[in-house]
Write an enzyme that holds these catalytic residues in place. Structure first.
Site, PDB file in Angstrom:
ATOM      1  N   CYS A 355       8.535 -11.285  25.292  1.00 61.30           N
ATOM      2  CA  CYS A 355       7.767 -10.903  24.103  1.00 61.30           C
ATOM      3  C   CYS A 355       8.349  -9.706  23.349  1.00 61.30           C
ATOM      4  O   CYS A 355       8.573  -9.811  22.134  1.00 61.30           O
ATOM      5  CB  CYS A 355       6.317 -10.632  24.443  1.00 61.30           C
ATOM      6  N   ARG A 384      10.861 -10.815  37.695  1.00 67.35           N
ATOM      7  CA  ARG A 384       9.689 -10.005  38.065  1.00 67.35           C
ATOM      8  C   ARG A 384       9.698  -9.775  39.566  1.00 67.35           C
ATOM      9  O   ARG A 384      10.074 -10.656  40.324  1.00 67.35           O
ATOM     10  CB  ARG A 384       8.391 -10.735  37.686  1.00 67.35           C
ATOM     11  N   GLN A 402      11.672 -19.236  30.918  1.00 67.41           N
ATOM     12  CA  GLN A 402      10.419 -19.699  30.320  1.00 67.41           C
ATOM     13  C   GLN A 402      10.604 -20.474  29.028  1.00 67.41           C
ATOM     14  O   GLN A 402      11.453 -20.134  28.205  1.00 67.41           O
ATOM     15  CB  GLN A 402       9.536 -18.491  29.987  1.00 67.41           C
ATOM     16  N   ASP A 404       9.498 -20.240  26.179  1.00 73.08           N
ATOM     17  CA  ASP A 404       8.766 -19.204  25.458  1.00 73.08           C
ATOM     18  C   ASP A 404       8.908 -19.342  23.948  1.00 73.08           C
ATOM     19  O   ASP A 404       9.914 -19.862  23.454  1.00 73.08           O
ATOM     20  CB  ASP A 404       9.307 -17.831  25.881  1.00 73.08           C
ATOM     21  N   HIS A 406       7.051 -17.283  20.177  1.00 71.51           N
ATOM     22  CA  HIS A 406       6.019 -16.447  19.567  1.00 71.51           C
ATOM     23  C   HIS A 406       5.835 -16.854  18.122  1.00 71.51           C
ATOM     24  O   HIS A 406       6.809 -17.096  17.422  1.00 71.51           O
ATOM     25  CB  HIS A 406       6.399 -14.968  19.697  1.00 71.51           C
ATOM     26  N   LYS A 490      -6.997 -14.578  27.222  1.00 66.56           N
ATOM     27  CA  LYS A 490      -5.899 -15.495  27.565  1.00 66.56           C
ATOM     28  C   LYS A 490      -6.441 -16.903  27.688  1.00 66.56           C
ATOM     29  O   LYS A 490      -7.595 -17.093  28.039  1.00 66.56           O
ATOM     30  CB  LYS A 490      -5.327 -15.153  28.953  1.00 66.56           C
ATOM     31  N   HIS A 536       1.243 -16.008  21.636  1.00 68.91           N
ATOM     32  CA  HIS A 536       2.187 -16.203  22.744  1.00 68.91           C
ATOM     33  C   HIS A 536       1.943 -17.598  23.288  1.00 68.91           C
ATOM     34  O   HIS A 536       0.784 -17.963  23.517  1.00 68.91           O
ATOM     35  CB  HIS A 536       1.934 -15.214  23.882  1.00 68.91           C
TER      36      HIS A 536
HETATM   37 ZN   LIG Z   1       4.755 -13.431  24.766  1.00 68.74          ZN
END
Ligand SMILES: [Zn+2]
Ligand SMILES: [Zn+2]
Length: 667
Positions: A355, A384, A402, A404, A406, A490, A536
């Site tokens: 992010c 992580r 990921q 991912d 945005h 979330k 997200h």
């Molecule tokens: Zn994010």
């Protein structure tokens, strides 16, 4: 599943001062034996108490049936006591760790000279059955002082440690029960009332071991005392317990199915991925076969995102601490980060999420309202911190990549954009034959003000946008208080797997908070500079977790488009190898993944080998096929069909293009 479950909570019962709950509950006509037996009560403060509890004043209590979630915890934790008693009667030197209930079962940790073997577990089970048959009663006893507890537990070093922690950390507890006192539970002989065994515990417990009708020890494994690798290694025995034999049987069937589908075993068998001691725990090596699945998923995501006007970016995997002070990962999430790397006196971290990098991409250029929604995507790799004890194949790793992206948009666009994200999940899942899924809306706990940012209006708006999109999506959802992130609510997508397990597939968020921190704005049509809303999203989760899930979902039998090897070509005789090569070349030319079996084994062995490797399409070539330029195709269903080579190529290509699920998951 059994139909004996009670579907509603029994009404409250009034217990006069000095009476035992057991006596009063028994007069109400509620069952005291069998799968719905009342085994404990919940008092007005929400504390679970033993059925033998005698309140000092008149109280209202709620009876807890064995088959309720609380009842199951009590059943399983009580079975753990029986397990520990059995172990100590068979292995006198065994020292006790802790024995809590867990999902669908329980465990107990023991310090023993050598690890338990399968025949040890059988012996222990036999002993447990004797104890259960004996109908021992559980009796709660309060230690008069910590000193008295220390004295009684002097031969149990781990229990002593818990006493010194005042039993409030890691101490066994079936659920939230009467705290504040240091208690022990005695198991009393049904006839003589003699104490047979005791354990430091908060309780509550079943009234009698006889209520344990169906249990099984499932496995044992090493576990560090209190989960810390610096502590001694103990032996953990796992078990499961159910109100009825039918439920136990069904659970064991699911466990067996889960074992057969375990992605770690299939992953090694089909050469999808592996781990290496030299590289380190939790750091998978994707082998060529697994990489094909990963690439196919990624290609699918790119195509889907391109159609929805996402733009791809690439950002670095390590980053200066400055970015994480800006994002708040430092100092708040320091425990998720690996130790920093010093580069010329500056501190760099392996990134835990993508992010902040994407926010910097957005921020690097000015944006007008005409650019919005601005969507950027990256299959980004993050790392992580995970304790080694938490690692689990590809499901839980230390580094992962990921799906991912945005979405930066105006507040007015946010609901529709979030809805688009939900529809995207729905489309992906349906294409993979995943129909049993739902969403969890994780909201903040308004009482826990320290955990969440304090802009009330922002919470209200974020929840409003999120809920509006969820309602419009028609995807079922549940709400969970307290699960929100620091910066907003979330939405998790949960999939119910064939093995009965639930799998958290992706987390999504409408975020109004981060744009403020990062100063992410756009130039509006009225000339003003306004904050954007960030969405997200990661519908396909991470490659690691999602492929692990898919391996189990399909049991390794992937649909043709995902199968590492799509076609196995088997010539019936060595002089047919030339035609086999030609067929293989035609298939490769059509972008199909094909291989020729050049071995000398018999046809049946070759077909079996291809089936074991879960190859979806097996092509057998004999003299007749070579003369007529045809192929004989064997499908996963066992069906066989002959057709011209070109017709087969067209058919296989269509199976891939349409992402057909025909034959997928066939075991
Ligand atoms: Zn994010
Ligand atoms: Zn206990």
């Amino acid at each position: 599943m059994s139909t004996t479950r009670v579907d509603r909570v029994p009404d409250a019962v009034t217990v006069p001062a000095g009476s035992s709950c057991a006596d009063v509950v028994a007069t109400t006509g509620l069952p005291m034996t069998g799968p719905n037996a009342i085994v404990a009560v919940r008092d007005a403060d929400g504390l679970l108490r033993d059925l033998s509890w005698k309140p000092g004043e008149e109280v209202k209590v709620f009876p807890v049936p064995l088959s309720s979630p609380d009842g199951l915890n009590i059943l399983r934790h009580s079975t753990a006591h029986v397990l520990a008693q059995a172990v100590q009667s068979l292995y006198a030197e065994a020292k006790l760790g802790i024995g809590p209930p867990v999902e669908n079962g329980f465990y107990y940790d023991f310090d023993v000279a050598k690890p338990f073997q399968p025949d040890d577990l059988e012996r222990i089970e036999v002993r447990m059955r004797e104890i259960i048959k004996g109908g021992q009663r559980f009796r709660r006893r309060v230690f008069p002082s910590i000193e008295a507890a220390r004295q009684e537990l002097r031969d149990e070093p781990y229990k002593l440690e818990l006493v010194d922690l005042k039993g409030d950390d890691g101490a066994p507890s079936a659920a939230d029960s009467a705290a504040g006192e240091l208690t022990v539970y005695d198991n009393l002989d049904a006839r003589s009332d003699e104490v047979r065994w005791s354990d430091l515990c908060r309780g509550p417990h079943l009234p009698s071991t006889r209520l344990i009708q169906a249990f099984k020890l499932t496995r044992s494994a090493a576990a560090y005392w209190r989960g810390n690798e610096a502590n001694p290694q103990l032996q953990r025995v796992y078990g499961t317990a159910w109100p009825t034999r039918e439920e136990l049987k069904e659970h064991l069937r699911q466990l067996e199915e889960a074992g057969r589908r375990d992605h770690r075993r299939i992953g090694e068998d089909l050469d999808l991925f592996t781990f290496s001691k030299e590289i380190g725990k939790g750091l998978p090596l994707w082998l060529p076969n697994g990489t094909i699945i990963r690439d196919e998923l990624e290609g699918w995501a790119r195509q889907t995102e391109r159609r929805l006007k996402y733009r791809r970016v690439v950002t670095p995997s390590i980053t200066k601490d400055e970015l994480y002070y800006l994002s708040g990962h430092l100092p708040y999430y320091r425990e998720d980060l690996y130790a920093p790397i010093d580069i010329e006196g500056e501190q760099y971290y392996l990134r835990p999420m993508n992010c902040p990098h994407h926010h910097m991409v957005y921020k690097s250029r000015p944006h007008s309202y005409r650019d919005l929604p601005y969507k950027i995507a990256e299959y980004g790799t993050v790392h992580r911190f995970e304790r080694s004890g938490q690692l689990h194949g590809l499901m839980r790793t230390r580094g992962f990549t990921q799906n991912d992206a945005h979405i930066y948009c105006s507040a007015e666009q946010a609901k529709d954009q979030f809805l688009e994200v939900m529809r995207m999940h729905d489309a992906y899942y349906r294409a993979l034959g995943i129909s049993d899924f739902y969403m969890v809306l994780a909201l903040r706990d308004p009482r826990n003000t320290a955990k969440y940012h304090d802009d009330e209006e922002m919470w209200r708006l974020a929840e409003q946008i999120t809920r509006d999109a969820m309602d419009e999506s028609n995807i079922p959802y549940v709400e969970e208080i307290g699960g929100a992130a620091h910066y907003g609510p979330k939405v998790d997508f949960m999939i119910r797997a064939v093995t009965g397990k639930e799998f958290a597939a992706s987390t999504n968020q409408v975020d109004l908070y981060t744009p403020q921190r990062f100063g992410l704005t756009y130039h509006d049509s009225d000339g003003g500079e306004k904050p954007v809303v960030v969405i997200h999203r990661a519908p396909l989760g991470s490659h690691e977790r999602f492929v692990a899930y898919l391996v189990e979902h399909f049991g390794g039998a992937f649909p043709v488009w995902l199968a590492p090897e799509q076609v196995r070509v088997i010539p019936l005789a060595s002089e047919l190898r030339e035609y086999a090569d030609e067929v293989c070349d035609v298939l490769l030319g059509a972008d199909l993944r094909a291989e020729v079996d050049r071995g000398d084994s018999r046809l049946s062995a070759k077909v079996r080998a291809a089936v074991t490797r879960k190859v979806p399409l097996i092509v057998v070539l004999g003299r007749k096929e070579a003369e007529n330029r045809t192929v004989s195709v064997r499908y996963r269903s066992g069906e066989e069909r002959s057709m011209p080579l070109e017709a087969f190529v067209a058919q296989a290509t269509e199976l891939v293009r349409s992402k057909s699920l025909e034959g997928a998951g066939h075991q």
